[in-house]
Design a protein around this motif. Structure first.
Motif, PDB file in Angstrom:
ATOM      1  N   ALA A   1       0.822  -1.210   0.000  1.00  0.00           N
ATOM      2  CA  ALA A   1       0.000   0.000   0.000  1.00  0.00           C
ATOM      3  C   ALA A   1       0.860   1.266   0.000  1.00  0.00           C
ATOM      4  O   ALA A   1       0.552   2.245  -0.700  1.00  0.00           O
ATOM      5  CB  ALA A   1      -0.938  -0.007   1.201  1.00  0.00           C
ATOM      6  N   GLU A   2       1.945   1.259   0.771  1.00  0.00           N
ATOM      7  CA  GLU A   2       2.816   2.434   0.826  1.00  0.00           C
ATOM      8  C   GLU A   2       3.473   2.702  -0.524  1.00  0.00           C
ATOM      9  O   GLU A   2       3.615   3.857  -0.948  1.00  0.00           O
ATOM     10  CB  GLU A   2       3.895   2.230   1.892  1.00  0.00           C
ATOM     11  N   ASP A   3       3.869   1.639  -1.203  1.00  0.00           N
ATOM     12  CA  ASP A   3       4.520   1.823  -2.495  1.00  0.00           C
ATOM     13  C   ASP A   3       3.517   2.271  -3.552  1.00  0.00           C
ATOM     14  O   ASP A   3       3.840   3.100  -4.406  1.00  0.00           O
ATOM     15  CB  ASP A   3       5.213   0.531  -2.928  1.00  0.00           C
ATOM     16  N   PHE A   4       2.308   1.734  -3.518  1.00  0.00           N
ATOM     17  CA  PHE A   4       1.270   2.204  -4.447  1.00  0.00           C
ATOM     18  C   PHE A   4       1.028   3.700  -4.263  1.00  0.00           C
ATOM     19  O   PHE A   4       0.835   4.447  -5.234  1.00  0.00           O
ATOM     20  CB  PHE A   4      -0.034   1.437  -4.238  1.00  0.00           C
ATOM     21  N   ASP A   5       1.037   4.163  -3.011  1.00  0.00           N
ATOM     22  CA  ASP A   5       0.833   5.588  -2.747  1.00  0.00           C
ATOM     23  C   ASP A   5       1.999   6.409  -3.283  1.00  0.00           C
ATOM     24  O   ASP A   5       1.805   7.507  -3.823  1.00  0.00           O
ATOM     25  CB  ASP A   5       0.657   5.821  -1.243  1.00  0.00           C
ATOM     26  N   ARG A   6       3.212   5.886  -3.156  1.00  0.00           N
ATOM     27  CA  ARG A   6       4.387   6.563  -3.706  1.00  0.00           C
ATOM     28  C   ARG A   6       4.263   6.724  -5.213  1.00  0.00           C
ATOM     29  O   ARG A   6       4.523   7.799  -5.781  1.00  0.00           O
ATOM     30  CB  ARG A   6       5.653   5.768  -3.361  1.00  0.00           C
ATOM     31  N   VAL A   7       3.838   5.656  -5.888  1.00  0.00           N
ATOM     32  CA  VAL A   7       3.673   5.698  -7.335  1.00  0.00           C
ATOM     33  C   VAL A   7       2.578   6.697  -7.716  1.00  0.00           C
ATOM     34  O   VAL A   7       2.700   7.437  -8.709  1.00  0.00           O
ATOM     35  CB  VAL A   7       3.355   4.293  -7.888  1.00  0.00           C
ATOM     36  N   ASP A   8       1.511   6.757  -6.929  1.00  0.00           N
ATOM     37  CA  ASP A   8       0.439   7.709  -7.190  1.00  0.00           C
ATOM     38  C   ASP A   8       0.966   9.143  -7.121  1.00  0.00           C
ATOM     39  O   ASP A   8       0.574   9.996  -7.928  1.00  0.00           O
ATOM     40  CB  ASP A   8      -0.693   7.509  -6.174  1.00  0.00           C
ATOM     41  N   GLN A   9       1.875   9.407  -6.186  1.00  0.00           N
ATOM     42  CA  GLN A   9       2.470  10.739  -6.073  1.00  0.00           C
ATOM     43  C   GLN A   9       3.304  11.070  -7.311  1.00  0.00           C
ATOM     44  O   GLN A   9       3.233  12.188  -7.839  1.00  0.00           O
ATOM     45  CB  GLN A   9       3.355  10.813  -4.819  1.00  0.00           C
ATOM     46  N   ILE A  10       4.074  10.106  -7.796  1.00  0.00           N
ATOM     47  CA  ILE A  10       4.880  10.346  -9.000  1.00  0.00           C
ATOM     48  C   ILE A  10       3.970  10.596 -10.200  1.00  0.00           C
ATOM     49  O   ILE A  10       4.235  11.486 -11.021  1.00  0.00           O
ATOM     50  CB  ILE A  10       5.826   9.160  -9.284  1.00  0.00           C
ATOM     51  N   ARG A  11       2.894   9.845 -10.301  1.00  0.00           N
ATOM     52  CA  ARG A  11       1.939  10.089 -11.383  1.00  0.00           C
ATOM     53  C   ARG A  11       1.410  11.514 -11.321  1.00  0.00           C
ATOM     54  O   ARG A  11       1.305  12.200 -12.341  1.00  0.00           O
ATOM     55  CB  ARG A  11       0.782   9.092 -11.299  1.00  0.00           C
ATOM     56  N   ALA A  12       1.061  11.953 -10.118  1.00  0.00           N
ATOM     57  CA  ALA A  12       0.510  13.302  -9.951  1.00  0.00           C
ATOM     58  C   ALA A  12       1.507  14.374 -10.346  1.00  0.00           C
ATOM     59  O   ALA A  12       1.119  15.466 -10.781  1.00  0.00           O
ATOM     60  CB  ALA A  12       0.058  13.497  -8.506  1.00  0.00           C
ATOM     61  N   GLU A  13       2.799  14.094 -10.208  1.00  0.00           N
ATOM     62  CA  GLU A  13       3.847  15.059 -10.549  1.00  0.00           C
ATOM     63  C   GLU A  13       4.214  15.024 -12.031  1.00  0.00           C
ATOM     64  O   GLU A  13       4.997  15.860 -12.491  1.00  0.00           O
ATOM     65  CB  GLU A  13       5.097  14.772  -9.709  1.00  0.00           C
ATOM     66  N   SER A  14       3.665  14.067 -12.780  1.00  0.00           N
ATOM     67  CA  SER A  14       4.040  13.864 -14.174  1.00  0.00           C
ATOM     68  C   SER A  14       3.066  14.568 -15.117  1.00  0.00           C
ATOM     69  O   SER A  14       1.889  14.747 -14.800  1.00  0.00           O
ATOM     70  CB  SER A  14       4.075  12.367 -14.501  1.00  0.00           C
TER      71      SER A  14
ATOM     72  N   ARG B   1      -4.504  14.936  -4.618  1.00  0.00           N
ATOM     73  CA  ARG B   1      -3.441  15.169  -5.607  1.00  0.00           C
ATOM     74  C   ARG B   1      -4.020  15.685  -6.919  1.00  0.00           C
ATOM     75  O   ARG B   1      -3.420  16.546  -7.574  1.00  0.00           O
ATOM     76  CB  ARG B   1      -2.642  13.888  -5.820  1.00  0.00           C
ATOM     77  N   ARG B   2      -5.167  15.178  -7.296  1.00  0.00           N
ATOM     78  CA  ARG B   2      -5.806  15.682  -8.516  1.00  0.00           C
ATOM     79  C   ARG B   2      -6.212  17.148  -8.336  1.00  0.00           C
ATOM     80  O   ARG B   2      -6.046  17.976  -9.240  1.00  0.00           O
ATOM     81  CB  ARG B   2      -7.013  14.832  -8.885  1.00  0.00           C
ATOM     82  N   ALA B   3      -6.741  17.475  -7.162  1.00  0.00           N
ATOM     83  CA  ALA B   3      -7.131  18.865  -6.888  1.00  0.00           C
ATOM     84  C   ALA B   3      -5.924  19.783  -6.904  1.00  0.00           C
ATOM     85  O   ALA B   3      -5.993  20.929  -7.388  1.00  0.00           O
ATOM     86  CB  ALA B   3      -7.849  18.939  -5.542  1.00  0.00           C
ATOM     87  N   ALA B   4      -4.800  19.296  -6.390  1.00  0.00           N
ATOM     88  CA  ALA B   4      -3.577  20.088  -6.396  1.00  0.00           C
ATOM     89  C   ALA B   4      -3.112  20.353  -7.824  1.00  0.00           C
ATOM     90  O   ALA B   4      -2.615  21.451  -8.133  1.00  0.00           O
ATOM     91  CB  ALA B   4      -2.491  19.377  -5.600  1.00  0.00           C
ATOM     92  N   ARG B   5      -3.243  19.372  -8.703  1.00  0.00           N
ATOM     93  CA  ARG B   5      -2.891  19.563 -10.107  1.00  0.00           C
ATOM     94  C   ARG B   5      -3.745  20.671 -10.721  1.00  0.00           C
ATOM     95  O   ARG B   5      -3.231  21.563 -11.405  1.00  0.00           O
ATOM     96  CB  ARG B   5      -3.080  18.261 -10.895  1.00  0.00           C
ATOM     97  N   VAL B   6      -5.038  20.601 -10.473  1.00  0.00           N
ATOM     98  CA  VAL B   6      -5.946  21.615 -11.028  1.00  0.00           C
ATOM     99  C   VAL B   6      -5.608  22.996 -10.484  1.00  0.00           C
ATOM    100  O   VAL B   6      -5.610  23.993 -11.218  1.00  0.00           O
ATOM    101  CB  VAL B   6      -7.411  21.238 -10.718  1.00  0.00           C
TER     102      VAL B   6
ATOM    103  N   PRO C   1      -4.153  19.857 -16.067  1.00  0.00           N
ATOM    104  CA  PRO C   1      -5.326  18.986 -16.167  1.00  0.00           C
ATOM    105  C   PRO C   1      -5.434  18.091 -14.928  1.00  0.00           C
ATOM    106  O   PRO C   1      -4.428  17.822 -14.261  1.00  0.00           O
ATOM    107  CB  PRO C   1      -5.047  18.141 -17.418  1.00  0.00           C
ATOM    108  N   GLU C   2      -6.631  17.653 -14.621  1.00  0.00           N
ATOM    109  CA  GLU C   2      -6.832  16.810 -13.442  1.00  0.00           C
ATOM    110  C   GLU C   2      -5.974  15.550 -13.507  1.00  0.00           C
ATOM    111  O   GLU C   2      -5.440  15.098 -12.483  1.00  0.00           O
ATOM    112  CB  GLU C   2      -8.300  16.430 -13.318  1.00  0.00           C
ATOM    113  N   TYR C   3      -5.846  14.981 -14.694  1.00  0.00           N
ATOM    114  CA  TYR C   3      -5.063  13.767 -14.880  1.00  0.00           C
ATOM    115  C   TYR C   3      -3.934  14.010 -15.877  1.00  0.00           C
ATOM    116  O   TYR C   3      -4.087  14.789 -16.827  1.00  0.00           O
ATOM    117  CB  TYR C   3      -5.935  12.634 -15.429  1.00  0.00           C
ATOM    118  N   PRO C   4      -2.797  13.345 -15.704  1.00  0.00           N
ATOM    119  CA  PRO C   4      -1.754  13.402 -16.733  1.00  0.00           C
ATOM    120  C   PRO C   4      -2.255  12.780 -18.040  1.00  0.00           C
ATOM    121  O   PRO C   4      -3.180  11.955 -18.041  1.00  0.00           O
ATOM    122  CB  PRO C   4      -0.624  12.555 -16.137  1.00  0.00           C
ATOM    123  N   VAL C   5      -1.628  13.175 -19.128  1.00  0.00           N
ATOM    124  CA  VAL C   5      -1.898  12.530 -20.411  1.00  0.00           C
ATOM    125  C   VAL C   5      -1.472  11.069 -20.324  1.00  0.00           C
ATOM    126  O   VAL C   5      -0.436  10.749 -19.722  1.00  0.00           O
ATOM    127  CB  VAL C   5      -1.126  13.240 -21.539  1.00  0.00           C
ATOM    128  N   LYS C   6      -2.270  10.177 -20.892  1.00  0.00           N
ATOM    129  CA  LYS C   6      -1.917   8.754 -20.926  1.00  0.00           C
ATOM    130  C   LYS C   6      -1.431   8.394 -22.331  1.00  0.00           C
ATOM    131  O   LYS C   6      -2.062   8.755 -23.327  1.00  0.00           O
ATOM    132  CB  LYS C   6      -3.119   7.896 -20.528  1.00  0.00           C
TER     133      LYS C   6
END
Length: 226
Positions: free
Chosen positions: A28-41, A65-70, A75-80
């Protein structure tokens, strides 16, 4: 552009096993870490084989994290982004129906096979007769993509590293042994820049429960935010 390669692997270098179920290497901790990197990308990239095998949504899961991006004007989500030479992509996969903008990079052959299959779901970009990753990165740069996160699989890891396109690797090692030579590994055989003797710079090690996350810089000093 800064390219970060993110991967979770077993102690013996595998990123999955050969069973029908996805092998969960992260906690769970590592999934959260990856979510943070996604938010920064600005964009997240996976290969078509990973797309077909795992059927991921590839989202920033944290609402904060999505709100922080906005709030930052993003955009709310990074480009995929996905990459396919064959054009063999199913329009019903989760990837197309969640998150924000999607890009598909392919060759002329792949674009011809895709036809209008992804109309309204993604922008399809043909890179010509050959699908070359340096041209893909160059095109992303023209689209204001400054931070690209590459999440796999083996072909993408290998291709980006062999083309010397990676600035940073975040490698999470799970306390698991797979031991199956038929299972996918972190990277495959390739001619890597600098040869066998090239040593990457270890910038940090983080302990997340029973997982060790290693941060390697491929070309230290080339970016101000190293």
């Amino acid at each position: 552009m800064r390219v970060l390669l993110s991967v979770a692997a077993s102690l013996d270098g595998y990123i999955d096993d050969t069973s029908a179920q996805r092998l969960l290497l992260s906690n769970a901790e590592d999934f959260d870490r990856v979510d943070q990197i996604r938010a920064e990308s600005d964009a997240i990239l996976i290969g078509a084989q990973t797309l077909r095998t795992d059927n991921p949504r590839l989202l920033v899961n944290s609402a904060q994290r999505r709100a922080a991006r906005v709030a930052q004007g993003k955009p709310e989500y990074p480009v995929k982004v996905t990459v396919t030479d064959s054009g063999d992509l199913d329009p019903h996969l989760n990837f197309w129906h969640t998150g924000g903008d999607k890009l598909v990079y392919t060759s002329n052959r792949g674009a011809a096979k895709l036809g209008n299959r992804l109309d309204g779901l993604a922008e399809v970009i043909s890179l010509g007769e050959r699908l070359e990753l340096p041209r893909l990165v160059e095109d992303l740069g023209t689209r204001d993509i400054h931070r690209l996160m590459v999440e796999g699989g083996t072909g993408m890891h290998t291709g980006f590293l062999a083309a010397d396109l990676v600035d940073e690797i975040r490698l999470a090692i799970a306390p698991i042994l797979v031991g199956d030579p038929a299972a996918p590994r972190f990277v495959g055989p390739a001619q890597f820049p600098g040869g066998v003797g090239r040593r990457l710079h270890l910038a940090g090690v983080e302990k997340l429960g029973d997982i060790a996350v290693m941060n390697y810089l491929v070309n230290p000093g080339t970016h101000p935010d190293n």
